[in-house]
Scaffold this motif. Structure first.
Motif, PDB file in Angstrom:
ATOM      1  N   LEU A 390       0.828  -1.220   0.000  1.00  0.00           N
ATOM      2  CA  LEU A 390       0.000   0.000   0.000  1.00  0.00           C
ATOM      3  C   LEU A 390       0.856   1.262   0.000  1.00  0.00           C
ATOM      4  CD1 LEU A 390      -2.877   1.268   0.303  1.00  0.00           C
ATOM      5  CD2 LEU A 390      -2.477   1.260   2.759  1.00  0.00           C
ATOM      6  N   ARG A 391       0.615   2.095  -0.997  1.00  0.00           N
ATOM      7  CA  ARG A 391       1.175   3.453  -0.991  1.00  0.00           C
ATOM      8  C   ARG A 391      -0.012   4.350  -0.677  1.00  0.00           C
ATOM      9  NH1 ARG A 391       4.848   0.826  -1.214  1.00  0.00           N
ATOM     10  NH2 ARG A 391       6.583   0.572  -2.659  1.00  0.00           N
ATOM     11  N   ASP A 392      -0.098   4.787   0.560  1.00  0.00           N
ATOM     12  CA  ASP A 392      -1.315   5.484   1.005  1.00  0.00           C
ATOM     13  C   ASP A 392      -1.326   6.950   0.569  1.00  0.00           C
ATOM     14  OD1 ASP A 392      -3.786   5.658   2.121  1.00  0.00           O
ATOM     15  OD2 ASP A 392      -3.175   5.219   4.170  1.00  0.00           O
ATOM     16  N   CYS A 393      -2.505   7.580   0.728  1.00  0.00           N
ATOM     17  CA  CYS A 393      -2.636   9.010   0.428  1.00  0.00           C
ATOM     18  C   CYS A 393      -2.896   9.748   1.745  1.00  0.00           C
ATOM     19  CB  CYS A 393      -3.763   9.237  -0.573  1.00  0.00           C
ATOM     20  SG  CYS A 393      -5.309   8.432  -0.137  1.00  0.00           S
ATOM     21  N   ARG A 394      -2.976  11.063   1.690  1.00  0.00           N
ATOM     22  CA  ARG A 394      -3.083  11.853   2.934  1.00  0.00           C
ATOM     23  C   ARG A 394      -4.520  12.015   3.427  1.00  0.00           C
ATOM     24  NH1 ARG A 394       0.800  15.841   0.143  1.00  0.00           N
ATOM     25  NH2 ARG A 394       2.830  14.951   0.650  1.00  0.00           N
ATOM     26  N   ILE A 395      -5.467  12.101   2.480  1.00  0.00           N
ATOM     27  CA  ILE A 395      -6.869  12.341   2.861  1.00  0.00           C
ATOM     28  C   ILE A 395      -7.648  11.052   2.690  1.00  0.00           C
ATOM     29  CG2 ILE A 395      -8.969  13.636   2.231  1.00  0.00           C
ATOM     30  CD1 ILE A 395      -7.069  15.878   1.225  1.00  0.00           C
ATOM     31  N   HIS A 396      -8.604  10.797   3.588  1.00  0.00           N
ATOM     32  CA  HIS A 396      -9.422   9.580   3.471  1.00  0.00           C
ATOM     33  C   HIS A 396     -10.906   9.935   3.522  1.00  0.00           C
ATOM     34  CE1 HIS A 396      -5.461   8.062   4.809  1.00  0.00           C
ATOM     35  NE2 HIS A 396      -5.728   7.184   3.850  1.00  0.00           N
ATOM     36  N   LEU A 397     -11.746   8.954   3.184  1.00  0.00           N
ATOM     37  CA  LEU A 397     -13.185   9.191   3.073  1.00  0.00           C
ATOM     38  C   LEU A 397     -13.794   9.690   4.382  1.00  0.00           C
ATOM     39  CD1 LEU A 397     -15.719   9.067   1.320  1.00  0.00           C
ATOM     40  CD2 LEU A 397     -15.898   6.638   1.795  1.00  0.00           C
ATOM     41  N   GLY A 398     -13.200   9.300   5.501  1.00  0.00           N
ATOM     42  CA  GLY A 398     -13.732   9.726   6.809  1.00  0.00           C
ATOM     43  C   GLY A 398     -13.481  11.196   7.110  1.00  0.00           C
ATOM     44  N   THR A 409      -9.269   7.790  -3.608  1.00  0.00           N
ATOM     45  CA  THR A 409      -9.281   6.646  -4.523  1.00  0.00           C
ATOM     46  C   THR A 409      -8.170   5.664  -4.181  1.00  0.00           C
ATOM     47  OG1 THR A 409     -10.117   8.061  -6.304  1.00  0.00           O
ATOM     48  CG2 THR A 409      -9.040   6.023  -6.977  1.00  0.00           C
ATOM     49  N   LEU A 410      -8.501   4.371  -4.210  1.00  0.00           N
ATOM     50  CA  LEU A 410      -7.465   3.336  -4.092  1.00  0.00           C
ATOM     51  C   LEU A 410      -7.391   2.603  -5.428  1.00  0.00           C
ATOM     52  CD1 LEU A 410      -5.467   1.715  -2.264  1.00  0.00           C
ATOM     53  CD2 LEU A 410      -7.298   0.063  -1.959  1.00  0.00           C
ATOM     54  N   PHE A 411      -6.216   2.666  -6.077  1.00  0.00           N
ATOM     55  CA  PHE A 411      -5.996   1.903  -7.312  1.00  0.00           C
ATOM     56  C   PHE A 411      -5.447   0.532  -6.934  1.00  0.00           C
ATOM     57  CE2 PHE A 411      -5.525   6.323  -8.797  1.00  0.00           C
ATOM     58  CZ  PHE A 411      -6.409   6.306  -9.865  1.00  0.00           C
ATOM     59  N   ILE A 412      -6.109  -0.524  -7.393  1.00  0.00           N
ATOM     60  CA  ILE A 412      -5.570  -1.873  -7.185  1.00  0.00           C
ATOM     61  C   ILE A 412      -4.934  -2.278  -8.503  1.00  0.00           C
ATOM     62  CG2 ILE A 412      -6.079  -4.258  -6.525  1.00  0.00           C
ATOM     63  CD1 ILE A 412      -8.646  -3.241  -5.190  1.00  0.00           C
ATOM     64  N   THR A 413      -3.622  -2.461  -8.473  1.00  0.00           N
ATOM     65  CA  THR A 413      -2.930  -2.737  -9.730  1.00  0.00           C
ATOM     66  C   THR A 413      -2.032  -3.947  -9.585  1.00  0.00           C
ATOM     67  OG1 THR A 413      -1.631  -1.722 -11.468  1.00  0.00           O
ATOM     68  CG2 THR A 413      -1.051  -1.115  -9.221  1.00  0.00           C
ATOM     69  N   GLU A 414      -1.525  -4.436 -10.714  1.00  0.00           N
ATOM     70  CA  GLU A 414      -0.767  -5.678 -10.695  1.00  0.00           C
ATOM     71  C   GLU A 414       0.596  -5.442 -11.317  1.00  0.00           C
ATOM     72  OE1 GLU A 414       0.201  -9.156 -13.502  1.00  0.00           O
ATOM     73  OE2 GLU A 414      -1.178  -7.565 -14.079  1.00  0.00           O
ATOM     74  N   GLN A 431      -4.978   9.977  -3.828  1.00  0.00           N
ATOM     75  CA  GLN A 431      -4.884   8.716  -4.568  1.00  0.00           C
ATOM     76  C   GLN A 431      -3.863   7.780  -3.944  1.00  0.00           C
ATOM     77  OE1 GLN A 431      -4.107  10.293  -8.542  1.00  0.00           O
ATOM     78  NE2 GLN A 431      -6.265  10.094  -9.091  1.00  0.00           N
ATOM     79  N   ALA A 432      -4.330   6.574  -3.578  1.00  0.00           N
ATOM     80  CA  ALA A 432      -3.465   5.555  -2.995  1.00  0.00           C
ATOM     81  C   ALA A 432      -3.340   4.380  -3.980  1.00  0.00           C
ATOM     82  CB  ALA A 432      -4.061   5.067  -1.675  1.00  0.00           C
ATOM     83  N   VAL A 433      -2.283   3.586  -3.818  1.00  0.00           N
ATOM     84  CA  VAL A 433      -2.046   2.455  -4.727  1.00  0.00           C
ATOM     85  C   VAL A 433      -1.812   1.190  -3.910  1.00  0.00           C
ATOM     86  CG1 VAL A 433      -0.598   1.549  -6.599  1.00  0.00           C
ATOM     87  CG2 VAL A 433      -0.953   4.019  -6.395  1.00  0.00           C
ATOM     88  N   PHE A 434      -2.521   0.116  -4.272  1.00  0.00           N
ATOM     89  CA  PHE A 434      -2.323  -1.204  -3.642  1.00  0.00           C
ATOM     90  C   PHE A 434      -1.851  -2.135  -4.743  1.00  0.00           C
ATOM     91  CE2 PHE A 434      -3.422  -5.414  -2.193  1.00  0.00           C
ATOM     92  CZ  PHE A 434      -3.227  -5.376  -0.822  1.00  0.00           C
ATOM     93  N   SER A 435      -0.642  -2.731  -4.590  1.00  0.00           N
ATOM     94  CA  SER A 435      -0.183  -3.564  -5.711  1.00  0.00           C
ATOM     95  C   SER A 435      -0.231  -5.047  -5.386  1.00  0.00           C
ATOM     96  CB  SER A 435       1.194  -3.138  -6.179  1.00  0.00           C
ATOM     97  OG  SER A 435       2.113  -3.183  -5.173  1.00  0.00           O
TER      98      SER A 435
END
Length: 619
Positions: A390-398, A409-414, A431-435
């Protein structure tokens, strides 16, 4: 020596109402978007206009509302009392002007601050309002909030009511497109909450007889429900409850004064507590709260005097009391369920038996999972300190006090190359990224145990924060970003299977998307076009003339970070993943991941048409 900046009266600038709304649209309508998401600004504009017509119906004026969306033009016509003719301009262009300050006329309305239609007016390139009453009519036309023309007719044969037409301004909403599915869903909520109201949208009729009961029935397949819906009504409250046979998580639809509070609030928290309290008392057993609520599918609507919401878009209720001399929201909901739900369970022993068996089953499963859950949590804690996925972002939905919380947004990528491109070009605030490493496990037919046993799924669940339901979901948009080839399509299906199997409400509530990425880049020395289809490629070649350079992207990893920024920025194209109304979740899972290989192959091939056409062209 640098000249000191002077701070005088000239530096202080007072924005007029239009400029303020246009400069800070997020404060009034949440995120902007292009129409691919249900909470994009263009739908909030429709909603703001509609809320006024709904309030007329609530006050007993006008049982029908007509809506038309043709291209980018929206028209809403109600048959209520009509805006007082002398105030037609003021009501849509003067801040803090409206009939709802007079609480005798609008006791339990949503739009209490008189901002709604002004925001629509300021953010539209064309805005027209027309009011008819007492055989006369008045109209006004605006552009970007500026009055262009006004008419007053002493004699009119038009039926009384108000008609508003507008075109969202392309300067604010770039390349937008209305999706009728989202508008239809919004209208369904309006009719569930106002049984007896008829809304006609582009010729299609929306009507509900049984309120929240209809909502649960329309949103869930009959065979997915454990027992018939418990539907209870009071003066200022209505609830509907059932449990799912297939769903693991809790699902709540909550409303205040007809407003869909997608992020819950004090009423939803009180409802969850009251269900557990009533059920514990009914069975005389101190059940674990999570066992009582596991697989619940429910809805609650309450009416509150002058509600306080935690944001301008009114997605979360902050009020703790019902208004006036009424009790707190918590006491009111608790007392209602204590009486009505308890009575229902006494009168319907077959339902109470099924419910008890469901709770016992949940308890058994929880105990079986407790050891593995603890192991998984320890593992997740260790890896969250250095979570390579996980490469997280600073702001979240809460963080709903922050203007762009809906853009999270969380991008799930391969694969490393695709993850690298997105990570380098993303907006680190939202924008966060989950690989993923390779293809995820096929979770079809597996139990929740696998979510904890499979490290990748467990880390994904932890990243999203959805173990106990989606109330504390960290990202508004979950975007599957895979290559547009057969392997990418398969990964996509495996991820959709995971969400369908264990977290279907993420899909039901419109949080899951597929990222569309360009297949071609067509450019000459002056211009570059990114093309998402064969048609777009042909159009770009025609536009550039001569012999432009054509590059075909075979995978996300081939797109450099400085180019990728175009596809996940303002011009992002998302394709929402939606449930098929004709199929139950079990049937859908069976179709996508069961043994019917020929059907699935056909589906994949049809959905890879662009890819296959392209290959044929190159051959």
């Amino acid at each position: 020596m640098s000249q000191e900046t002077k701070y005088t009266e000239d530096n202080i600038r007072s924005l007029d109402w239009k400029e303020h709304i246009r400069m800070r649209p997020g404060m009034y309508i949440g995120k902007l978007g292009d129409g691919s998401s249900a909470d994009d600004g263009i739908y909030i504009l429709v909603k703001e206009v509609l809320d006024n017509s709904i309030d007329e119906y609530v006050m007993g004026a006008g049982k029908n509302i007509e809506i038309s969306i043709q291209g980018s033009k929206v028209t809403v016509r109600d048959f209520g009392r009509g805006i007082p003719l002398g105030k037609v301009v003021d009501v849509v262009s003067k801040m803090n002007t409206g009939g709802k300050y007079d609480s005798k006329a609008f006791k339990k309305s949503v739009g209490l601050n008189g901002v709604g239609t002004k925001a629509v007016n300021a953010l539209s390139s064309f805005f027209r309002v027309e009011s008819s009453r007492d055989g006369k009519s008045a109209s006004a036309e605006f552009s970007q909030g500026n009055l262009e023309q006004q008419d007053f007719l002493e004699e009119s044969s038009r039926r009384k009511g108000t008609k508003v037409s507008f075109i969202p301004d392309e300067e604010i909403f770039k390349k937008y497109k209305f999706r009728n599915e989202y508008v239809a869903k919004m209208l369904k909520y309006y009719v569930y909450l106002n049984p007896g109201l008829t809304i006609i949208f582009n010729g299609e009729k929306f009507f509900s007889e049984n309120g929240l009961k209809d909502l649960l029935e329309d949103n869930n397949h009959q065979e997915d429900m454990l027992y018939p819906i418990i539907h209870l009504k009071g003066d200022d409250i209505e609830v509907a409850i059932t449990h799912s046979k297939t769903q693991y998580s809790e699902e709540y639809h909550s409303f205040v004064n007809g407003q869909h509070t997608t992020q819950g609030g004090t009423h939803q928290t009180a409802f969850r507590e009251a269900i557990v309290k009533t059920i514990r008392e009914f069975y005389g057993k101190n059940f674990e709260a999570s066992d009582v609520r596991k697989s619940i599918i429910s809805a609650i609507a309450i009416k509150v005097m002058e509600p306080i919401f935690e944001s301008q878009t009114k997605t979360k209720l902050g009020s703790t009391d019902m208004g006036g001399k009424l009790p707190t929201v918590r006491t009111y909901i608790n007392d209602f369920l204590k009486t009505k739900l308890d009575n229902y369970l006494h009168k319907n022993p077959a339902v109470s038996d099924m419910l008890q068996r469901k709770i016992m089953q949940a308890e058994k499963e929880r105990k079986e999972l407790s050891g593995i859950r603890k192991l998984a949590k320890d593992r997740a804690k260790k890896s969250s300190l250095h979570n390579k996925k996980l490469r997280d972002c600073r702001i979240h939905l809460g963080d709903i006090k922050k203007e762009n919380y809906l853009e999270t947004t969380l991008f799930i990528t391969e694969g490393d190359s695709a993850s690298g491109s997105i990570t380098k070009s993303r907006n680190v605030n939202t924008q966060a990224v989950f690989s993923l490493k390779g293809k995820p496990l096929n979770s079809f037919g597996l139990s929740k145990k696998i979510v904890y046993e499979n490290e990748e799924f467990n880390l994904l669940q932890a990243a999203l924060n959805i173990e106990d339901g989606i109330e504390d979901l960290r990202y508004n948009n979950i975007v599957i970003a895979t290559d547009a080839d057969v392997d990418g399509m398969h990964i996509r299906l495996l991820l959709i299977t995971f969400f369908l199997q264990f977290f279907p409400e993420l899909i039901k509530e419109g949080h899951l998307y597929i990222l569309e990425t360009p297949l071609f880049r067509v450019r000459n020395k002056k211009q570059t076009f990114y093309c998402y289809s064969q048609e777009e490629k042909n159009a770009a070649i025609a536009k550039l003339k001569g012999k432009p350079e054509i590059t075909r992207f075979k995978g996300l990893g081939e797109i450099s970070p400085n180019e990728f920024v175009h596809f996940i920025g303002d011009d992002i194209r998302l394709d929402p993943v939606m449930l098929d109304k004709e199929m139950s979740i079990e049937q859908m899972l069976e179709f996508y991941m069961g043994k019917n290989t020929p059907d699935r192959q056909k589906f994949i091939i049809e959905n890879l048409k662009v890819e296959l056409d392209t290959i044929e062209d190159e051959v």
